[in-house]
Design a protein around this motif. Structure first.
Motif, short mmCIF file in Angstrom:
data_model
loop_
_atom_site.label_atom_id
_atom_site.label_comp_id
_atom_site.label_asym_id
_atom_site.label_seq_id
_atom_site.Cartn_x
_atom_site.Cartn_y
_atom_site.Cartn_z
N THR A 33 1.41 -11.37 -0.54
CA THR A 33 -0.01 -11.72 -0.47
C THR A 33 -0.70 -11.70 -1.83
OG1 THR A 33 -0.61 -9.40 -0.08
CG2 THR A 33 -0.18 -10.77 1.86
N HIS A 34 0.01 -11.24 -2.86
CA HIS A 34 -0.55 -11.12 -4.21
C HIS A 34 -1.67 -10.10 -4.29
CE1 HIS A 34 1.85 -14.56 -5.47
NE2 HIS A 34 1.38 -15.23 -4.42
N ASP A 35 -1.79 -9.25 -3.29
CA ASP A 35 -2.77 -8.17 -3.35
C ASP A 35 -2.29 -7.09 -4.33
OD1 ASP A 35 -4.46 -9.30 -1.53
OD2 ASP A 35 -3.67 -8.20 0.19
N SER A 66 -7.87 -8.34 -4.41
CA SER A 66 -7.28 -9.50 -3.76
C SER A 66 -7.13 -10.68 -4.73
CB SER A 66 -8.15 -9.92 -2.58
OG SER A 66 -9.34 -10.52 -3.05
#
Length: 208
Positions: A33-35, A66
Motif C-alpha cells: 500500500t506504500h503506507d 499515506s
C-alpha cells in the motif's frame, strides 16, 4: 504541507519538551500500500529495572503516512487525507484485588477528565468519557495459572488536519507541544491515581 521527517522531528521536539523519554521508535513501510507507519513508546522518569511492579503509566504514539500525504508534501494539489495520531495510555497494576473493573475504569476516566479540565476547561462539557479496556496478565505457577497483573488501556485519536489550520511547520510544532503537554498531565494524573506512593499502590476512589 510538511514532510514525514518534519512530522517525526516535531513529535520528538514535543515529547522532549515535556520531559517524556523515548523507549522505542519503530518505523516501517508496507510495500503493498506504500503506507509508512511510525510507533513511538514514551515513558516518564521511572525506577530501574523496569518490571511489571515498577512500570509507570506510559504512552504509545502511532500514525500512518499515506501515499496521499506524500504526494501533498511534494506539492500535488489533492484533497487532504486525515492525518491521524493515535495515543494509547497504559497503566499496569500488580496490587489490584481489592478493586473491581468498574472502579478501576472510573478512576482512570477521572484522571483523564482532570487533565482535560486543566488544559481545555472551555471544552470540558463536550468531553465524553474515554473508553478503557481492562486486560489481565497470567503466569504459570505449578499446574495452574495465577493472575500476575491488570492493565488498563485507553486509546484516543487526533486528526492533525482538523486542528492544524496554517499548514506550516511552526504551527504544527505548537499543536504537537500542546498535545504532548496534555499527555504529560494525563500520565501524571494516572500515576497519582494508581501509584500515589510510588509503583505498587493506588488511592481509594474518593481520593482519585
Amino acid at each position: 504541507m510538511v514532510t514525514y521527517d518534519d512530522l517525526v522531528m516535531a513529535l520528538e521536539d514535543a515529547w522532549l519538551s515535556v520531559g517524556l523519554h523515548e523507549h522505542a521508535l519503530v518505523e516501517s513501510v508496507i510495500p503493498a500500500t506504500h503506507d509508512r507507519t511510525c510507533k513511538i513508546e514514551l515513558f516518564p522518569e521511572h525506577a530501574e529495572p523496569l518490571t511489571l511492579a515498577t512500570m509507570p503509566p506510559w504512552l504509545e504514539l502511532n500514525f500512518t503516512w499515506s501515499p496521499v500525504h506524500q504526494l501533498i508534501s511534494e506539492g500535488r494539489d489533492l484533497p487532504a487525507d486525515p492525518l491521524e495520531l493515535t495515543l494509547t495510555y497504559t497503566v499496569t497494576l500488580v496490587n489490584h484485588r481489592d478493586r473491581s473493573d468498574i472502579e478501576l475504569v472510573r478512576m482512570f476516566q477521572r484522571a483523564v477528565r482532570s487533565a482535560f479540565e486543566r488544559h481545555f476547561p472551555a471544552d470540558l462539557l463536550e468531553m465524553e468519557s474515554v473508553s478503557v479496556e481492562v486486560r489481565r496478565m497470567y503466569q504459570p505457577v505449578g499446574q495452574k495459572v495465577e493472575l500476575e497483573a491488570v492493565q488498563l488501556v485507553s486509546s484516543t485519536m487526533v486528526d492533525l488536519f482538523e486542528q492544524w489550520e496554517d499548514r506550516d511547520v511552526q504551527s504544527l510544532r505548537q499543536l504537537l507541544r500542546s498535545e504532548m503537554n496534555l499527555a504529560r498531565t494525563i500520565i501524571a494524573n494516572l500515576s497519582d491515581t494508581f501509584h500515589p506512593h510510588g509503583n505498587g499502590g493506588y488511592r481509594s476512589v474518593d481520593a482519585a
